[in-house]
Design an enzyme around this catalytic site. Sequence first.
Site, mmCIF file in Angstrom:
data_model
loop_
_atom_site.group_PDB
_atom_site.id
_atom_site.type_symbol
_atom_site.label_atom_id
_atom_site.label_comp_id
_atom_site.label_asym_id
_atom_site.label_seq_id
_atom_site.Cartn_x
_atom_site.Cartn_y
_atom_site.Cartn_z
ATOM 1 N N ARG A 1 7.022 6.005 1.466
ATOM 2 C CA ARG A 1 6.044 6.985 1.979
ATOM 3 C C ARG A 1 5.121 6.327 3.011
ATOM 4 N NH1 ARG A 1 2.582 10.103 -1.328
ATOM 5 N NH2 ARG A 1 1.077 10.080 0.370
ATOM 6 N N ASP B 1 -2.888 -1.595 -3.303
ATOM 7 C CA ASP B 1 -3.543 -0.439 -3.924
ATOM 8 C C ASP B 1 -2.749 0.000 -5.157
ATOM 9 O OD1 ASP B 1 -1.351 0.891 -2.831
ATOM 10 O OD2 ASP B 1 -2.527 2.026 -1.361
ATOM 11 N N ILE C 1 0.847 -1.210 0.000
ATOM 12 C CA ILE C 1 0.000 0.000 0.000
ATOM 13 C C ILE C 1 0.880 1.257 0.000
ATOM 14 C CG2 ILE C 1 -2.224 -0.711 0.999
ATOM 15 C CD1 ILE C 1 -1.083 0.014 3.761
ATOM 16 N N HIS C 2 0.453 2.236 -0.766
ATOM 17 C CA HIS C 2 1.184 3.508 -0.758
ATOM 18 C C HIS C 2 0.319 4.703 -1.184
ATOM 19 C CE1 HIS C 2 1.314 2.552 -5.036
ATOM 20 N NE2 HIS C 2 1.604 3.804 -5.269
ATOM 21 N N ARG C 3 -0.921 4.453 -1.625
ATOM 22 C CA ARG C 3 -1.771 5.559 -2.121
ATOM 23 C C ARG C 3 -2.097 6.528 -0.989
ATOM 24 N NH1 ARG C 3 -1.507 5.411 -7.303
ATOM 25 N NH2 ARG C 3 -1.485 3.270 -7.967
#
Length: 367
Positions: free
Chosen positions: A242, A286, A207-209
């Site tokens: 991130r 994501d 996940i990174h969105r």
Amino acid sequence: MSECGPIILVVGARPNFMKIAPLYAELKERGVEQLLLHTGQHYDEKMSKVFFEDLGLPQPDIFLGVGSGTHASQTARIMVEFETVCIQYKPRLVVVVGDVNSTLACTLVASKLHIKIAHVEAGLRSGDKRMPEEINRIVTDSLADILLTPSIDGNENLLSEGRSEKDIHFVGNIMIDSLYNILERSANSEILESLSLTEGEYGVLTIHRPSNVDDVDAFTSIIEALEVIGEGLDIVFPIHPRTKKNAIEMNLIERIKSIPGVMLMGPTGYLDFVSLISSSRIVLTDSGGLQEETTVLKIPCITLRNNTERPITVSDGTNRLVGNDKDEIVSAFKDSIIKDYRDMVVPQYWDGNTAARIADVIMEGIE
Ligand code: UD1
């Protein structure tokens, strides 16, 4: 601007590298004069350098070294640097891929200098303008001259936005060229062994969105789902920089680390990652590209988003959209993990030959 210089192939962020590598190799084989330009949007060894090695890409001919920043400052820095490059090299064509800030920035520059632009992965739309990538896609497609689509829905989107049929070329999915190129070699990866994993007995999470990891409630809800899922299946979680940064700032990192079934690790290279996903039981993500890779590998995919610019992976693939609600994720997980997709037919032109089709179109376009 005179149209005699090389073709410039632009990469900037992790998902760009596997889209450019097969095209670079194909154009090289055809003796086309080309320059590989890296904006430096991604710069960590594990987000960039290792991909060049795994994909057999040479060192970039031009490196802009722009690094991270807000959307405006990152885009602006790329534009300033890329304008100088274009004025110096007078490219006959700029090839951009995907939907990252580097794609948008280089498209804007080339367009204003009247340099022809080819966009690989044109026409994808999520319909969600809160995603920075959707804005990048819309602007890039509105300015690019040669629109190379991965699936027919891309053609339909572009036609409905008023683009002319003659500019749109359905060429297929170039990421799948890279996937097929590395699949056999990925068997040599030692990642499963090093994590003591057995084929088919673990899941993978990425996940990174911003919609999932910039919002503490959304991020927490995903972690809660992970706490349930991790009780029954080990989950490997290669964490994006991130995501890690936000997890630390939101005081969530210790909670993730304390889930017994979760194996938290840094980002992996492409070879190791393909090895990880191709032997996994299920993927939760994501990412955009991962929705496509799991469809080709026939592995169930749960996408932690409410929409996708890749609807064909839902209609014709293994993908399922669930958003980031804990109960929805857990229930979709239970449902998807028992699915058998082995007899599924993968989408048209996701066959490993997209780079050759793109090169045919490009050669015709620059004659
Ligand atoms: C970018 C793309 C996204 C793509 C993703 C894949 C845009 C708008 N987004 O998002 O579409 O799915 O890449 O990874 O272009 N960072 C590092 N090291 C790096 C790169 C980034 O530590 O090598 C950290 C920095 O804190 C940076 C943050 O990650 O501020 C975000 O990086 P950025 O390139 O802005 O966007 P991504 O989230 O990676």
